[in-house]
Design a protein around this motif. Structure first.
Motif, PDB file in Angstrom:
ATOM      1  N   ILE A   1      25.556  34.940  41.876  1.00 20.08           N
ATOM      2  CA  ILE A   1      26.999  35.120  41.695  1.00 20.08           C
ATOM      3  C   ILE A   1      27.287  35.035  40.211  1.00 20.08           C
ATOM      4  O   ILE A   1      26.922  34.055  39.548  1.00 20.08           O
ATOM      5  CB  ILE A   1      27.809  34.032  42.439  1.00 20.08           C
ATOM      6  CG1 ILE A   1      27.495  34.039  43.926  1.00 20.08           C
ATOM      7  CG2 ILE A   1      29.299  34.239  42.226  1.00 20.08           C
ATOM      8  CD1 ILE A   1      28.196  32.949  44.692  1.00 20.08           C
ATOM      9  N   GLY A   2      27.930  36.045  39.661  1.00 19.09           N
ATOM     10  CA  GLY A   2      28.222  36.024  38.230  1.00 19.09           C
ATOM     11  C   GLY A   2      28.926  37.287  37.802  1.00 19.09           C
ATOM     12  O   GLY A   2      29.192  38.187  38.603  1.00 19.09           O
ATOM     13  N   THR A   3      29.228  37.359  36.521  1.00 17.05           N
ATOM     14  CA  THR A   3      29.852  38.568  35.991  1.00 17.05           C
ATOM     15  C   THR A   3      28.830  39.699  35.926  1.00 17.05           C
ATOM     16  O   THR A   3      27.620  39.468  35.901  1.00 17.05           O
ATOM     17  CB  THR A   3      30.421  38.329  34.586  1.00 17.05           C
ATOM     18  OG1 THR A   3      29.336  37.999  33.696  1.00 17.05           O
ATOM     19  CG2 THR A   3      31.454  37.213  34.583  1.00 17.05           C
ATOM     20  N   PHE A   4      29.325  40.903  35.886  1.00 16.60           N
ATOM     21  CA  PHE A   4      28.455  42.072  35.753  1.00 16.60           C
ATOM     22  C   PHE A   4      27.626  41.956  34.472  1.00 16.60           C
ATOM     23  O   PHE A   4      26.424  42.262  34.457  1.00 16.60           O
ATOM     24  CB  PHE A   4      29.309  43.339  35.732  1.00 16.60           C
ATOM     25  CG  PHE A   4      28.536  44.609  35.932  1.00 16.60           C
ATOM     26  CD1 PHE A   4      28.259  45.091  37.195  1.00 16.60           C
ATOM     27  CD2 PHE A   4      28.074  45.326  34.838  1.00 16.60           C
ATOM     28  CE1 PHE A   4      27.534  46.261  37.383  1.00 16.60           C
ATOM     29  CE2 PHE A   4      27.352  46.499  35.001  1.00 16.60           C
ATOM     30  CZ  PHE A   4      27.084  46.974  36.284  1.00 16.60           C
TER      31      PHE A   4
ATOM     32  N   SER B   1      31.490  40.389  39.434  1.00 19.11           N
ATOM     33  CA  SER B   1      32.853  40.758  39.072  1.00 19.11           C
ATOM     34  C   SER B   1      32.912  40.854  37.554  1.00 19.11           C
ATOM     35  O   SER B   1      31.882  40.758  36.881  1.00 19.11           O
ATOM     36  CB  SER B   1      33.862  39.748  39.616  1.00 19.11           C
ATOM     37  OG  SER B   1      35.184  40.271  39.509  1.00 19.11           O
ATOM     38  N   PHE B   2      34.117  41.004  37.008  1.00 19.57           N
ATOM     39  CA  PHE B   2      34.225  41.272  35.574  1.00 19.57           C
ATOM     40  C   PHE B   2      34.967  40.194  34.798  1.00 19.57           C
ATOM     41  O   PHE B   2      35.153  40.319  33.597  1.00 19.57           O
ATOM     42  CB  PHE B   2      34.873  42.641  35.353  1.00 19.57           C
ATOM     43  CG  PHE B   2      33.960  43.762  35.734  1.00 19.57           C
ATOM     44  CD1 PHE B   2      33.153  44.379  34.801  1.00 19.57           C
ATOM     45  CD2 PHE B   2      33.860  44.172  37.044  1.00 19.57           C
ATOM     46  CE1 PHE B   2      32.267  45.385  35.160  1.00 19.57           C
ATOM     47  CE2 PHE B   2      32.985  45.181  37.423  1.00 19.57           C
ATOM     48  CZ  PHE B   2      32.190  45.790  36.477  1.00 19.57           C
ATOM     49  N   THR B   3      35.379  39.141  35.479  1.00 19.10           N
ATOM     50  CA  THR B   3      35.988  38.000  34.791  1.00 19.10           C
ATOM     51  C   THR B   3      35.397  36.716  35.350  1.00 19.10           C
ATOM     52  O   THR B   3      35.032  36.647  36.530  1.00 19.10           O
ATOM     53  CB  THR B   3      37.516  37.960  34.969  1.00 19.10           C
ATOM     54  OG1 THR B   3      37.834  37.740  36.354  1.00 19.10           O
ATOM     55  CG2 THR B   3      38.159  39.258  34.491  1.00 19.10           C
ATOM     56  N   ASN B   4      35.312  35.713  34.494  1.00 20.04           N
ATOM     57  CA  ASN B   4      34.802  34.426  34.950  1.00 20.04           C
ATOM     58  C   ASN B   4      35.703  33.825  36.022  1.00 20.04           C
ATOM     59  O   ASN B   4      35.233  33.157  36.941  1.00 20.04           O
ATOM     60  CB  ASN B   4      34.687  33.468  33.763  1.00 20.04           C
ATOM     61  CG  ASN B   4      33.550  33.849  32.825  1.00 20.04           C
ATOM     62  OD1 ASN B   4      32.462  34.213  33.273  1.00 20.04           O
ATOM     63  ND2 ASN B   4      33.776  33.778  31.534  1.00 20.04           N
ATOM     64  N   ALA B   5      37.036  34.052  35.884  1.00 18.00           N
ATOM     65  CA  ALA B   5      37.977  33.483  36.857  1.00 18.00           C
ATOM     66  C   ALA B   5      37.708  34.021  38.259  1.00 18.00           C
ATOM     67  O   ALA B   5      37.712  33.272  39.237  1.00 18.00           O
ATOM     68  CB  ALA B   5      39.410  33.792  36.433  1.00 18.00           C
ATOM     69  N   ALA B   6      37.459  35.337  38.373  1.00 20.09           N
ATOM     70  CA  ALA B   6      37.193  35.934  39.685  1.00 20.09           C
ATOM     71  C   ALA B   6      35.886  35.401  40.258  1.00 20.09           C
ATOM     72  O   ALA B   6      35.783  35.122  41.460  1.00 20.09           O
ATOM     73  CB  ALA B   6      37.143  37.451  39.564  1.00 20.09           C
ATOM     74  N   VAL B   7      34.888  35.245  39.416  1.00 27.73           N
ATOM     75  CA  VAL B   7      33.594  34.723  39.874  1.00 27.73           C
ATOM     76  C   VAL B   7      33.740  33.290  40.354  1.00 27.73           C
ATOM     77  O   VAL B   7      33.206  32.903  41.404  1.00 27.73           O
ATOM     78  CB  VAL B   7      32.554  34.819  38.734  1.00 27.73           C
ATOM     79  CG1 VAL B   7      31.295  34.038  39.089  1.00 27.73           C
ATOM     80  CG2 VAL B   7      32.208  36.275  38.454  1.00 27.73           C
TER      81      VAL B   7
ATOM     82  N   GLY C   1      43.659  32.073  32.483  1.00 27.62           N
ATOM     83  CA  GLY C   1      42.384  32.730  32.246  1.00 27.62           C
ATOM     84  C   GLY C   1      42.096  32.955  30.768  1.00 27.62           C
ATOM     85  O   GLY C   1      42.768  32.405  29.890  1.00 27.62           O
ATOM     86  N   ASN C   2      41.064  33.752  30.476  1.00 24.04           N
ATOM     87  CA  ASN C   2      40.655  34.063  29.107  1.00 24.04           C
ATOM     88  C   ASN C   2      40.305  32.795  28.321  1.00 24.04           C
ATOM     89  O   ASN C   2      40.677  32.640  27.162  1.00 24.04           O
ATOM     90  CB  ASN C   2      41.743  34.860  28.378  1.00 24.04           C
ATOM     91  CG  ASN C   2      42.014  36.187  29.026  1.00 24.04           C
ATOM     92  OD1 ASN C   2      41.090  36.869  29.465  1.00 24.04           O
ATOM     93  ND2 ASN C   2      43.282  36.555  29.095  1.00 24.04           N
ATOM     94  N   ARG C   3      39.583  31.869  28.948  1.00 18.27           N
ATOM     95  CA  ARG C   3      39.265  30.605  28.287  1.00 18.27           C
ATOM     96  C   ARG C   3      38.372  30.814  27.071  1.00 18.27           C
ATOM     97  O   ARG C   3      38.517  30.134  26.060  1.00 18.27           O
ATOM     98  CB  ARG C   3      38.592  29.668  29.287  1.00 18.27           C
ATOM     99  CG  ARG C   3      39.468  29.288  30.476  1.00 18.27           C
ATOM    100  CD  ARG C   3      38.732  28.399  31.453  1.00 18.27           C
ATOM    101  NE  ARG C   3      39.482  28.247  32.685  1.00 18.27           N
ATOM    102  CZ  ARG C   3      39.053  27.583  33.738  1.00 18.27           C
ATOM    103  NH1 ARG C   3      37.858  27.019  33.704  1.00 18.27           N
ATOM    104  NH2 ARG C   3      39.789  27.489  34.833  1.00 18.27           N
ATOM    105  N   ARG C   4      37.420  31.726  27.193  1.00 14.56           N
ATOM    106  CA  ARG C   4      36.495  31.951  26.079  1.00 14.56           C
ATOM    107  C   ARG C   4      37.244  32.439  24.857  1.00 14.56           C
ATOM    108  O   ARG C   4      37.030  31.941  23.743  1.00 14.56           O
ATOM    109  CB  ARG C   4      35.430  32.971  26.489  1.00 14.56           C
ATOM    110  CG  ARG C   4      34.437  33.282  25.377  1.00 14.56           C
ATOM    111  CD  ARG C   4      33.453  34.358  25.810  1.00 14.56           C
ATOM    112  NE  ARG C   4      32.653  33.937  26.945  1.00 14.56           N
ATOM    113  CZ  ARG C   4      31.939  34.761  27.691  1.00 14.56           C
ATOM    114  NH1 ARG C   4      31.948  36.050  27.444  1.00 14.56           N
ATOM    115  NH2 ARG C   4      31.220  34.313  28.694  1.00 14.56           N
TER     116      ARG C   4
END
Length: 576
Positions: A85-88, A57-63, A387-390
């Protein structure tokens, strides 16, 4: 308590059992995460093929959400190998970059996510630009990427381009890559047909299927990589809602994704049109908030609110500024349904507009270090729910460095990391501890918080000014530190709630964008910028479960009502 037995819809069952490639268009609330979980169960239950499955997926939250569900249901083996399992982005780094290095670099590679924000300032007094304003391969200035900077040097961009080229070359020689570099590197690697064939065979031996979720967040380079994986013999599942593509600022797709869908056989183009989240009126409204060409049939409400009769309200406001009466009226609606106000956010394209709608104007921090630190701390804690923790952690790091005098401004942040060799993230534990220590305590005044901040940060100061001179008292500090209480409507920017859901949502259209959005919804324009503004409203409205209100300028409500009513559920207008 008896666990509910999962009963997939016919559309979900078709996806779970589909063993070929697939391009899946899923409406909001379609239950795609659970469907992917069951697809994983279906694949991994077949002992004849010992290869793994990759979920991207494209966000850490979704992963994190997907992995949590897979582990909770006992589907993932331990250890995880050969699955992934991880981001693209992480997939590209692990399988296409890290094992092979980068051409022109003999150093160990390090990932630098904020490299595009590096400052390009060729001499004192020069207007600073960002590295993202230049072509990463040639260093050429890209005017289209800098339209909001007002950059127009008398002698042209040559000095800036020369410095950009030096920064790019120096970063590569030191092994400092971001994900734009990664995609360029991958493109060059796949252009080598012999190498790409061997690598494709290796990945095909590792993975029998790759599922790409939230594929509307792809960029064109991503689609080429996905197509290469498909050609390598790996079954590829694409899951997306093209109308939720609201990341054009980072290269997200629009028409390219739909063109990519046409490369799949008709039998491999599947749909998920059942909405488990929203009421009938909301399903009708969000269907109408798509551009006419992609509107299609109204989504089908099949969840626990399928019998909810509350209409979608249109709130008509006067004047050019978003008024607080929006929040007042929406609060009345939410209270009448027994919905806690803390679960009834007011959403707008910008946080400032949303704050105006609930009567809570956020002060402008400007260059005030006290306010900048307070904003960063509040953003750090908000990131754990939104989200957007980074990004929040980086922002807090910048604020701490500013207070300590380690950098003169946020534009010098990247240089500081490079100079001190901090791109590996060794600074994160300390900054996380700072964020946790500066959480606003129950009943704490702004002055007491400021005293704690001074004591905590009064170490490692650069320069002669005291911590009191750096963190000065400010009458606006209390407004920034104010926690959202359960009796207050939360105000959020639309980007912050993508992927979330709430019992009630109020969406605000501003006077500056409402006309353009309605032009898209009436089919009068297909401008990429206007289409993305319309998609933001679609994303925001689709977060709602029981109650949806859309606030618009009075001059636009008749046109808005015409669009929404065409979905079959009339929307009453409430004049504020």
């Amino acid at each position: 308590m008896i666990a509910t037995v999962y009963q997939p819809t016919p559309e979900q069952e078709a996806i779970i059992s589909h063993d070929g490639h697939a391009f899946v268009r899923a409406c909001p609330g379609a239950g795609k995460t659970r469907t992917m979980v069951e697809r994983a169960r279906h694949i991994l239950a077949t002992p004849s093929d010992r290869r793994g499955v990759a979920f991207l997926s494209f966000t850490n939250a979704a992963v994190e959400e997907l992995e949590a569900r897979l582990r909770h249901l006992g589907i993932l083996p331990s250890p995880l190998f050969p699955n992934f399992i991880g981001t693209f982005d992480r997939f590209l780094w692990q399988f296409l970059i890290s094992p092979f290095g980068a051409e022109g670099c003999d150093q160990a590679l390090r990932l630098v996510p904020d490299k595009s924000e590096w400052e390009v300032k060729p001499f004192n007094g020069a207007q600073p630009l960002k590295l993202k304003h230049f072509d990463r391969t040639t260093g050429t200035f890209l005017p289209a990427k800098a339209t909001n900077t007002g950059f127009a040097p008398k002698n042209g961009p040559g000095a800036w381009e020369a410095l950009a080229r030096k920064l790019i070359a120096r970063a590569l020689s030191n092994g400092l890559l971001d994900f734009e570099d990664v995609r360029n590197c991958v493109a060059n690697r796949l252009a080598d047909l012999i190498f790409s064939k061997r690598l494709g065979a290796a990945l095909s031996g590792r993975f029998q299927e790759i599922v790409v979720d939230e594929a509307q967040d792809c960029n064109p380079a991503d689609l080429k990589i996905i197509d290469w994986l498909r050609e390598a013999g790996i079954k590829v599942k694409i899951v997306c809602d093209p109308n939720q593509a609201i990341y054009a600022f980072r290269g997200g797709l629009t028409d390219e994704l739909l063109e990519f869908a046409d490369t799949f056989d008709s039998a491999d183009q599947l749909r998920m049109s059942g909405n488990f989240r929203s009421s009938p009126a909301i399903c009708a409204a969000i269907s109408q908030l798509r551009p006419p060409a992609s509107r299609g049939a109204v989504d089908i409400p099949i969840g626990r609110f399928k019998n909810e009769t509350t209409p979608v309200y249109i709130l008509a406001y006067g004047g050019a500024r978003v008024p607080a009466t929006i929040g007042t009226q929406f609060q009345t609606f939410a209270a009448s349904l027994g919905i806690p106000l803390g679960q009834a956010p007011v959403l707008a394209a910008t946080w400032a507009s949303a704050k105006n709608a609930v009567g809570s104007v956020m002060p402008d921090a400007g260059n005030d270090k006290t306010l900048l630190l307070a904003e960063a701390v509040m953003g750090f804690h908000l990131a754990f729910t939104a989200g957007n923790r980074r990004e929040a952690l980086v922002r807090l790091h910048k604020a701490v460095l500013l207070v300590r005098g380690a950098i003169p401004g946020v534009g010098a942040y990247a240089t500081h990391l490079t100079t001190h060799g901090l791109h590996d993230g060794r600074w994160r534990p300390e900054i996380i501890a700072v964020g946790q220590a500066l959480k606003v305590l129950a009943g704490e005044t702004a002055d007491h918080w400021l005293q704690r901040a001074r004591r905590l940060l009064a170490v490692n100061l650069v320069g002669t000014s005291t911590i009191g001179q750096r963190l000065r008292s400010n009458s606006q500090l209390a407004a920034i530190l104010a926690e959202v209480s359960p009796t207050t409507l939360p105000a959020k920017a639309i980007h912050a709630v993508k992927g979330l859901e709430f019992p009630a949502v109020c969406v605000v259209l501003t006077t500056s964008t409402a006309g353009d959005i309605l032009d898209v919804l009436h089919g009068r324009t297909s401008s990429a910028k206007q289409v993305e503004e319309a998609r933001k409203i679609y994303v925001a409205a689709s977060r709602a479960e029981r109650l949806l209100a859309i606030a618009a300028p009075r001059s636009r409500v008749i046109a808005l009502k015409a669009v929404l009513d065409a979905g079959g559920h009339p929307c009453p207008i409430v004049t504020l």
